[in-house]
Design a protein around this motif. Sequence first.
Motif, PDB file in Angstrom:
ATOM      1  N   SER A 101      -1.769  24.753  32.835  1.00 24.41           N
ATOM      2  CA  SER A 101      -1.878  24.354  34.232  1.00 24.41           C
ATOM      3  C   SER A 101      -2.959  25.167  34.921  1.00 24.41           C
ATOM      4  O   SER A 101      -2.928  26.401  34.895  1.00 24.41           O
ATOM      5  CB  SER A 101      -0.538  24.557  34.948  1.00 24.41           C
ATOM      6  N   ARG A 102      -3.934  24.489  35.515  1.00 26.68           N
ATOM      7  CA  ARG A 102      -5.016  25.156  36.238  1.00 26.68           C
ATOM      8  C   ARG A 102      -5.133  24.534  37.620  1.00 26.68           C
ATOM      9  O   ARG A 102      -6.071  23.780  37.892  1.00 26.68           O
ATOM     10  CB  ARG A 102      -6.323  25.041  35.467  1.00 26.68           C
ATOM     11  N   PRO A 103      -4.176  24.801  38.475  1.00 26.86           N
ATOM     12  CA  PRO A 103      -4.192  24.182  39.810  1.00 26.86           C
ATOM     13  C   PRO A 103      -5.441  24.580  40.581  1.00 26.86           C
ATOM     14  O   PRO A 103      -5.866  25.730  40.552  1.00 26.86           O
ATOM     15  CB  PRO A 103      -2.920  24.728  40.471  1.00 26.86           C
ATOM     16  N   GLY A 104      -6.025  23.616  41.259  1.00 28.42           N
ATOM     17  CA  GLY A 104      -7.212  23.877  42.047  1.00 28.42           C
ATOM     18  C   GLY A 104      -8.515  23.699  41.294  1.00 28.42           C
ATOM     19  O   GLY A 104      -9.585  23.715  41.899  1.00 28.42           O
ATOM     20  N   PHE A 105      -8.458  23.520  39.976  1.00 26.59           N
ATOM     21  CA  PHE A 105      -9.656  23.324  39.178  1.00 26.59           C
ATOM     22  C   PHE A 105      -9.927  21.833  39.010  1.00 26.59           C
ATOM     23  O   PHE A 105      -9.042  21.069  38.597  1.00 26.59           O
ATOM     24  CB  PHE A 105      -9.492  23.948  37.791  1.00 26.59           C
ATOM     25  N   SER A 106     -11.144  21.415  39.316  1.00 26.66           N
ATOM     26  CA  SER A 106     -11.546  20.048  39.029  1.00 26.66           C
ATOM     27  C   SER A 106     -11.825  19.914  37.537  1.00 26.66           C
ATOM     28  O   SER A 106     -11.861  20.908  36.799  1.00 26.66           O
ATOM     29  CB  SER A 106     -12.811  19.700  39.810  1.00 26.66           C
ATOM     30  N   VAL A 107     -12.018  18.689  37.072  1.00 25.20           N
ATOM     31  CA  VAL A 107     -12.368  18.479  35.668  1.00 25.20           C
ATOM     32  C   VAL A 107     -13.679  19.184  35.341  1.00 25.20           C
ATOM     33  O   VAL A 107     -13.812  19.846  34.306  1.00 25.20           O
ATOM     34  CB  VAL A 107     -12.465  16.973  35.356  1.00 25.20           C
ATOM     35  N   ALA A 108     -14.661  19.044  36.213  1.00 21.75           N
ATOM     36  CA  ALA A 108     -15.948  19.692  35.982  1.00 21.75           C
ATOM     37  C   ALA A 108     -15.786  21.199  35.867  1.00 21.75           C
ATOM     38  O   ALA A 108     -16.438  21.850  35.031  1.00 21.75           O
ATOM     39  CB  ALA A 108     -16.920  19.334  37.101  1.00 21.75           C
ATOM     40  N   GLU A 109     -14.908  21.791  36.695  1.00 19.27           N
ATOM     41  CA  GLU A 109     -14.689  23.238  36.646  1.00 19.27           C
ATOM     42  C   GLU A 109     -13.947  23.642  35.379  1.00 19.27           C
ATOM     43  O   GLU A 109     -14.233  24.697  34.795  1.00 19.27           O
ATOM     44  CB  GLU A 109     -13.934  23.680  37.890  1.00 19.27           C
ATOM     45  N   GLN A 110     -12.995  22.829  34.932  1.00 17.45           N
ATOM     46  CA  GLN A 110     -12.315  23.150  33.680  1.00 17.45           C
ATOM     47  C   GLN A 110     -13.296  23.135  32.513  1.00 17.45           C
ATOM     48  O   GLN A 110     -13.272  24.023  31.650  1.00 17.45           O
ATOM     49  CB  GLN A 110     -11.175  22.160  33.424  1.00 17.45           C
ATOM     50  N   LEU A 111     -14.168  22.140  32.480  1.00 14.99           N
ATOM     51  CA  LEU A 111     -15.155  22.058  31.407  1.00 14.99           C
ATOM     52  C   LEU A 111     -16.155  23.213  31.488  1.00 14.99           C
ATOM     53  O   LEU A 111     -16.643  23.698  30.460  1.00 14.99           O
ATOM     54  CB  LEU A 111     -15.895  20.729  31.468  1.00 14.99           C
ATOM     55  N   ALA A 112     -16.456  23.643  32.704  1.00 15.81           N
ATOM     56  CA  ALA A 112     -17.451  24.691  32.898  1.00 15.81           C
ATOM     57  C   ALA A 112     -16.906  26.093  32.661  1.00 15.81           C
ATOM     58  O   ALA A 112     -17.660  26.998  32.309  1.00 15.81           O
ATOM     59  CB  ALA A 112     -18.026  24.604  34.310  1.00 15.81           C
ATOM     60  N   TYR A 113     -15.577  26.283  32.848  1.00 13.84           N
ATOM     61  CA  TYR A 113     -15.030  27.632  32.825  1.00 13.84           C
ATOM     62  C   TYR A 113     -13.960  27.867  31.753  1.00 13.84           C
ATOM     63  O   TYR A 113     -13.702  29.019  31.403  1.00 13.84           O
ATOM     64  CB  TYR A 113     -14.430  27.968  34.194  1.00 13.84           C
ATOM     65  N   GLY A 114     -13.295  26.831  31.262  1.00 14.07           N
ATOM     66  CA  GLY A 114     -12.226  27.031  30.284  1.00 14.07           C
ATOM     67  C   GLY A 114     -12.783  27.561  28.978  1.00 14.07           C
ATOM     68  O   GLY A 114     -13.679  26.938  28.399  1.00 14.07           O
ATOM     69  N   PRO A 115     -12.299  28.708  28.470  1.00 10.05           N
ATOM     70  CA  PRO A 115     -12.877  29.272  27.240  1.00 10.05           C
ATOM     71  C   PRO A 115     -12.792  28.332  26.052  1.00 10.05           C
ATOM     72  O   PRO A 115     -13.659  28.353  25.183  1.00 10.05           O
ATOM     73  CB  PRO A 115     -12.049  30.547  27.011  1.00 10.05           C
ATOM     74  N   GLU A 116     -11.746  27.483  26.014  1.00  6.26           N
ATOM     75  CA  GLU A 116     -11.623  26.558  24.885  1.00  6.26           C
ATOM     76  C   GLU A 116     -12.711  25.487  24.883  1.00  6.26           C
ATOM     77  O   GLU A 116     -12.931  24.812  23.871  1.00  6.26           O
ATOM     78  CB  GLU A 116     -10.230  25.914  24.869  1.00  6.26           C
ATOM     79  N   HIS A 117     -13.407  25.322  26.019  1.00  5.34           N
ATOM     80  CA  HIS A 117     -14.534  24.382  26.074  1.00  5.34           C
ATOM     81  C   HIS A 117     -15.856  25.065  25.712  1.00  5.34           C
ATOM     82  O   HIS A 117     -16.908  24.415  25.727  1.00  5.34           O
ATOM     83  CB  HIS A 117     -14.615  23.755  27.468  1.00  5.34           C
ATOM     84  N   ARG A 118     -15.799  26.359  25.420  1.00  4.51           N
ATOM     85  CA  ARG A 118     -16.914  27.149  24.896  1.00  4.51           C
ATOM     86  C   ARG A 118     -18.134  27.184  25.819  1.00  4.51           C
ATOM     87  O   ARG A 118     -19.268  27.047  25.358  1.00  4.51           O
ATOM     88  CB  ARG A 118     -17.316  26.638  23.503  1.00  4.51           C
ATOM     89  N   PRO A 119     -17.951  27.376  27.133  1.00  7.43           N
ATOM     90  CA  PRO A 119     -19.112  27.481  28.019  1.00  7.43           C
ATOM     91  C   PRO A 119     -19.656  28.907  28.071  1.00  7.43           C
ATOM     92  O   PRO A 119     -18.980  29.870  27.687  1.00  7.43           O
ATOM     93  CB  PRO A 119     -18.544  27.094  29.381  1.00  7.43           C
ATOM     94  N   VAL A 120     -20.870  29.049  28.527  1.00  4.87           N
ATOM     95  CA  VAL A 120     -21.389  30.336  28.976  1.00  4.87           C
ATOM     96  C   VAL A 120     -21.256  30.350  30.496  1.00  4.87           C
ATOM     97  O   VAL A 120     -21.763  29.463  31.176  1.00  4.87           O
ATOM     98  CB  VAL A 120     -22.862  30.537  28.570  1.00  4.87           C
ATOM     99  N   VAL A 121     -20.527  31.337  31.018  1.00  5.69           N
ATOM    100  CA  VAL A 121     -20.219  31.393  32.447  1.00  5.69           C
ATOM    101  C   VAL A 121     -21.060  32.480  33.098  1.00  5.69           C
ATOM    102  O   VAL A 121     -21.083  33.624  32.637  1.00  5.69           O
ATOM    103  CB  VAL A 121     -18.717  31.673  32.668  1.00  5.69           C
ATOM    104  N   GLU A 122     -21.761  32.115  34.153  1.00  4.02           N
ATOM    105  CA  GLU A 122     -22.561  33.078  34.894  1.00  4.02           C
ATOM    106  C   GLU A 122     -21.680  33.773  35.937  1.00  4.02           C
ATOM    107  O   GLU A 122     -21.308  33.187  36.941  1.00  4.02           O
ATOM    108  CB  GLU A 122     -23.734  32.385  35.579  1.00  4.02           C
ATOM    109  N   LEU A 123     -21.349  35.028  35.682  1.00  2.66           N
ATOM    110  CA  LEU A 123     -20.533  35.801  36.602  1.00  2.66           C
ATOM    111  C   LEU A 123     -21.399  36.331  37.737  1.00  2.66           C
ATOM    112  O   LEU A 123     -22.494  36.869  37.502  1.00  2.66           O
ATOM    113  CB  LEU A 123     -19.861  36.966  35.879  1.00  2.66           C
TER     114      LEU A 123
END
Length: 237
Positions: free
Chosen positions: A166-188
């Motif tokens: 459950s990731r309340p408040g996350f859009s689909v685009a945000e889940q794809l961009a930030y979820g580690p299982e989607h293997r993104p590089v995240v700019e902190l």
Amino acid sequence: MPRPSTAEAEIAEELAVVRPALLPAYTGALPGARAAVLTRLWRGLTHEPLPWVAGREDTRSGVVLRLADGRRLEGPASDPYATDARVTAVRLDGTEYDNPARLMTDLAVPHGDSFAAELGHSAASLALSRAGQRDFGGPGEAAPERDWEWEQRVVDGHPFHPNCRSRPGFSVAEQLAYGPEHRPVVELGLVPVPAGECLVSGAWPDGLRDGDRLLVPVHPWQAAHVLKRAGDGSAPA
């Protein structure tokens, strides 16, 4: 074919816009994701002390929970520690449920509606997580050497909590961009904070200092939705 929950339908609508090629895999992953969340939910219902469960009975076919309002909730035997179990359906007064959100809604217990919404989001988000996965351990693929490489393989989240994804408040685009299982590089983002207001362990890196301020890495979702400000510079993670 079970009707999708509100969360499942919302994610499907967003996915059709931001990543339409992933939509068939997401739809195909929904039944398994519902079962994964239902398995965790059923484990909790059968083993946790709940005020609206009046009694539990082991039977030849599984477990019967006697609810305080007189109804019966039946399902398979549940091991409190097993992580390889799979519950595809339970029965509430003879009606079969394979969707954990709909089960919790119809149980009509205190705080059940809000919990049902979280369960629906957990199943939908888990289906999205599974949809984008490749098969690990294929020919020629090296074993992970870094902690984050292992974390990317943990697709299903917490093995016991029904809100495992459950990731309340996350859009689909945000889940794809930030979820580690989607293997993104995240700019902190790097947010400067006076050193005297920080509690840190060990020596803070010189490259993350700005005079008497520490540059604290902040997740971009937190920066946008909680701090409501951009960082001064960024660092890939």
